[in-house]
Design a protein around this motif. Structure first.
Motif, PDB file in Angstrom:
ATOM      1  N   ILE A  77      48.943  85.510  45.003  1.00  0.00           N
ATOM      2  CA  ILE A  77      48.957  86.165  43.685  1.00  0.00           C
ATOM      3  C   ILE A  77      50.155  87.106  43.605  1.00  0.00           C
ATOM      4  CG2 ILE A  77      47.733  87.741  42.129  1.00  0.00           C
ATOM      5  CD1 ILE A  77      46.502  84.946  42.273  1.00  0.00           C
ATOM      6  N   LYS A  78      50.446  87.802  44.676  1.00  0.00           N
ATOM      7  CA  LYS A  78      51.621  88.679  44.688  1.00  0.00           C
ATOM      8  C   LYS A  78      52.901  87.871  44.480  1.00  0.00           C
ATOM      9  CE  LYS A  78      49.434  92.122  47.606  1.00  0.00           C
ATOM     10  NZ  LYS A  78      49.378  92.776  48.907  1.00  0.00           N
ATOM     11  N   GLN A  79      52.989  86.717  45.097  1.00  0.00           N
ATOM     12  CA  GLN A  79      54.165  85.867  44.920  1.00  0.00           C
ATOM     13  C   GLN A  79      54.273  85.384  43.473  1.00  0.00           C
ATOM     14  OE1 GLN A  79      53.870  82.756  47.848  1.00  0.00           O
ATOM     15  NE2 GLN A  79      54.394  84.118  49.544  1.00  0.00           N
ATOM     16  N   ILE A  80      53.148  85.027  42.885  1.00  0.00           N
ATOM     17  CA  ILE A  80      53.155  84.585  41.482  1.00  0.00           C
ATOM     18  C   ILE A  80      53.598  85.728  40.572  1.00  0.00           C
ATOM     19  CG2 ILE A  80      51.681  83.856  39.562  1.00  0.00           C
ATOM     20  CD1 ILE A  80      50.062  82.235  41.667  1.00  0.00           C
ATOM     21  N   LEU A  81      53.082  86.922  40.825  1.00  0.00           N
ATOM     22  CA  LEU A  81      53.485  88.083  40.031  1.00  0.00           C
ATOM     23  C   LEU A  81      54.989  88.306  40.122  1.00  0.00           C
ATOM     24  CD1 LEU A  81      50.550  90.496  40.912  1.00  0.00           C
ATOM     25  CD2 LEU A  81      51.010  89.490  38.668  1.00  0.00           C
ATOM     26  N   LEU A  82      55.532  88.210  41.335  1.00  0.00           N
ATOM     27  CA  LEU A  82      56.978  88.375  41.511  1.00  0.00           C
ATOM     28  C   LEU A  82      57.761  87.311  40.746  1.00  0.00           C
ATOM     29  CD1 LEU A  82      57.183  89.318  45.297  1.00  0.00           C
ATOM     30  CD2 LEU A  82      57.756  90.778  43.337  1.00  0.00           C
ATOM     31  N   LYS A  83      57.294  86.065  40.807  1.00  0.00           N
ATOM     32  CA  LYS A  83      57.960  84.968  40.086  1.00  0.00           C
ATOM     33  C   LYS A  83      57.985  85.227  38.582  1.00  0.00           C
ATOM     34  CE  LYS A  83      58.902  81.717  43.175  1.00  0.00           C
ATOM     35  NZ  LYS A  83      60.230  81.232  43.416  1.00  0.00           N
ATOM     36  N   ARG A  84      56.988  85.944  38.103  1.00  0.00           N
ATOM     37  CA  ARG A  84      56.885  86.227  36.669  1.00  0.00           C
ATOM     38  C   ARG A  84      57.522  87.556  36.292  1.00  0.00           C
ATOM     39  NH1 ARG A  84      51.171  83.586  34.817  1.00  0.00           N
ATOM     40  NH2 ARG A  84      51.721  81.507  35.527  1.00  0.00           N
ATOM     41  N   GLY A  85      58.285  88.128  37.204  1.00  0.00           N
ATOM     42  CA  GLY A  85      59.042  89.333  36.887  1.00  0.00           C
ATOM     43  C   GLY A  85      58.317  90.642  37.096  1.00  0.00           C
ATOM     44  N   MET A  86      57.137  90.604  37.659  1.00  0.00           N
ATOM     45  CA  MET A  86      56.391  91.830  37.919  1.00  0.00           C
ATOM     46  C   MET A  86      56.688  92.281  39.344  1.00  0.00           C
ATOM     47  SD  MET A  86      53.158  90.599  35.796  1.00  0.00           S
ATOM     48  CE  MET A  86      53.879  89.030  35.441  1.00  0.00           C
ATOM     49  N   ASP A  87      57.814  92.988  39.482  1.00  0.00           N
ATOM     50  CA  ASP A  87      58.315  93.337  40.801  1.00  0.00           C
ATOM     51  C   ASP A  87      58.011  94.769  41.218  1.00  0.00           C
ATOM     52  OD1 ASP A  87      59.962  94.441  38.939  1.00  0.00           O
ATOM     53  OD2 ASP A  87      61.821  93.586  39.739  1.00  0.00           O
ATOM     54  N   THR A  88      57.180  95.449  40.435  1.00  0.00           N
ATOM     55  CA  THR A  88      56.701  96.778  40.832  1.00  0.00           C
ATOM     56  C   THR A  88      55.191  96.795  40.678  1.00  0.00           C
ATOM     57  OG1 THR A  88      56.801  97.756  38.616  1.00  0.00           O
ATOM     58  CG2 THR A  88      58.830  97.859  39.957  1.00  0.00           C
ATOM     59  N   ALA A  89      54.574  97.720  41.402  1.00  0.00           N
ATOM     60  CA  ALA A  89      53.119  97.858  41.315  1.00  0.00           C
ATOM     61  C   ALA A  89      52.700  98.222  39.894  1.00  0.00           C
ATOM     62  CB  ALA A  89      52.622  98.904  42.316  1.00  0.00           C
ATOM     63  N   GLU A  90      53.511  99.022  39.215  1.00  0.00           N
ATOM     64  CA  GLU A  90      53.189  99.436  37.847  1.00  0.00           C
ATOM     65  C   GLU A  90      53.182  98.235  36.888  1.00  0.00           C
ATOM     66  OE1 GLU A  90      54.945 102.253  34.268  1.00  0.00           O
ATOM     67  OE2 GLU A  90      55.717 102.498  36.304  1.00  0.00           O
ATOM     68  N   LYS A  91      54.226  97.391  36.967  1.00  0.00           N
ATOM     69  CA  LYS A  91      54.287  96.204  36.116  1.00  0.00           C
ATOM     70  C   LYS A  91      53.130  95.257  36.424  1.00  0.00           C
ATOM     71  CE  LYS A  91      59.334  95.997  35.629  1.00  0.00           C
ATOM     72  NZ  LYS A  91      60.516  95.199  36.019  1.00  0.00           N
ATOM     73  N   ALA A  92      52.840  95.067  37.696  1.00  0.00           N
ATOM     74  CA  ALA A  92      51.749  94.182  38.094  1.00  0.00           C
ATOM     75  C   ALA A  92      50.412  94.719  37.598  1.00  0.00           C
ATOM     76  CB  ALA A  92      51.728  94.013  39.609  1.00  0.00           C
ATOM     77  N   ASP A  93      50.220  96.019  37.710  1.00  0.00           N
ATOM     78  CA  ASP A  93      48.959  96.622  37.261  1.00  0.00           C
ATOM     79  C   ASP A  93      48.793  96.488  35.752  1.00  0.00           C
ATOM     80  OD1 ASP A  93      46.533  98.125  37.906  1.00  0.00           O
ATOM     81  OD2 ASP A  93      47.458  99.733  36.721  1.00  0.00           O
ATOM     82  N   GLN A  94      49.883  96.662  34.998  1.00  0.00           N
ATOM     83  CA  GLN A  94      49.803  96.491  33.544  1.00  0.00           C
ATOM     84  C   GLN A  94      49.432  95.059  33.182  1.00  0.00           C
ATOM     85  OE1 GLN A  94      53.573  97.832  32.038  1.00  0.00           O
ATOM     86  NE2 GLN A  94      52.874  99.942  31.831  1.00  0.00           N
ATOM     87  N   PHE A  95      49.918  94.099  33.962  1.00  0.00           N
ATOM     88  CA  PHE A  95      49.589  92.706  33.717  1.00  0.00           C
ATOM     89  C   PHE A  95      48.146  92.399  34.101  1.00  0.00           C
ATOM     90  CE2 PHE A  95      49.287  88.282  35.196  1.00  0.00           C
ATOM     91  CZ  PHE A  95      49.671  87.613  34.049  1.00  0.00           C
ATOM     92  N   LEU A  96      47.722  92.899  35.247  1.00  0.00           N
ATOM     93  CA  LEU A  96      46.381  92.600  35.761  1.00  0.00           C
ATOM     94  C   LEU A  96      45.285  93.414  35.082  1.00  0.00           C
ATOM     95  CD1 LEU A  96      47.276  92.392  39.551  1.00  0.00           C
ATOM     96  CD2 LEU A  96      46.724  90.476  38.030  1.00  0.00           C
ATOM     97  N   GLN A  97      45.634  94.570  34.534  1.00  0.00           N
ATOM     98  CA  GLN A  97      44.668  95.448  33.861  1.00  0.00           C
ATOM     99  C   GLN A  97      45.184  95.784  32.460  1.00  0.00           C
ATOM    100  OE1 GLN A  97      41.842  96.482  35.548  1.00  0.00           O
ATOM    101  NE2 GLN A  97      42.462  95.443  37.417  1.00  0.00           N
ATOM    102  N   PRO A  98      45.290  94.787  31.587  1.00  0.00           N
ATOM    103  CA  PRO A  98      45.897  95.034  30.267  1.00  0.00           C
ATOM    104  C   PRO A  98      45.029  95.946  29.398  1.00  0.00           C
ATOM    105  CG  PRO A  98      44.897  92.871  30.326  1.00  0.00           C
ATOM    106  CD  PRO A  98      44.795  93.420  31.725  1.00  0.00           C
TER     107      PRO A  98
END
Length: 140
Positions: free
Chosen positions: A32-53
């Motif tokens: 899942i972390k690799q998928i997030l990176l592939k989609r441009g979510m390269d910080t914990a903040e960006k990933a959290d905004q995506f995972l917890q909209p």
């Protein structure tokens, strides 16, 4: 089963390995972390905004041109008891969005049905004959 007509070329970007450290504290699997990176979510903040909209992250509907015309037409159709047809798509997000739209319209009191074209016999995109048939059956 249908044979793929495409030759898939998988790319693996090893340079993203360093960015995995940025997502180290996320409580998700490494894939899942690799998928997030592939989609441009390269910080914990960006990933959290995506995972917890949150609702405030949605686009403002006022940004869509003529959205008010569409809303007013749907409201009028509901008030007048007109049949509404949701013309969907057969891929995963198309079926999902068709379902959501039909459910939302029905909860709003609409007399609503849906149509999902056959990808093999009707092809891609809008189908004039399907629209004509829907109109003959009462959809406007």
């Amino acid at each position: 089963m249908l044979e793929s007509q495409s030759k898939w070329i998988f790319t693996y970007n090893e340079s993203n390995a360093g960015n995995l450290q940025e997502l180290a504290d996320l409580n998700v699997s490494p894939i899942i972390k690799q998928i997030l990176l592939k989609r441009g979510m390269d910080t914990a903040e960006k990933a959290d905004q995506f995972l917890q909209p949150e609702l405030n992250q949605l686009h403002a509907t006022t940004a869509f041109s003529d959205i008010d015309k569409g809303v007013n037409r749907v409201k009028k159709a509901i008030e007048d008891g007109e049949s509404i047809l949701v013309y969907g798509d057969y891929d995963a997000d198309g079926v999902t969005s068709t379902t959501l739209m039909v459910e939302a319209l029905r909860e709003s009191g609409a007399m609503c049905d849906y149509y999902i074209p056959n990808r093999f016999t009707e092809g891609y995109g809008p189908n004039k004959e399907a629209f004509r048939e829907a109109h003959r059956q009462g959809s406007k």
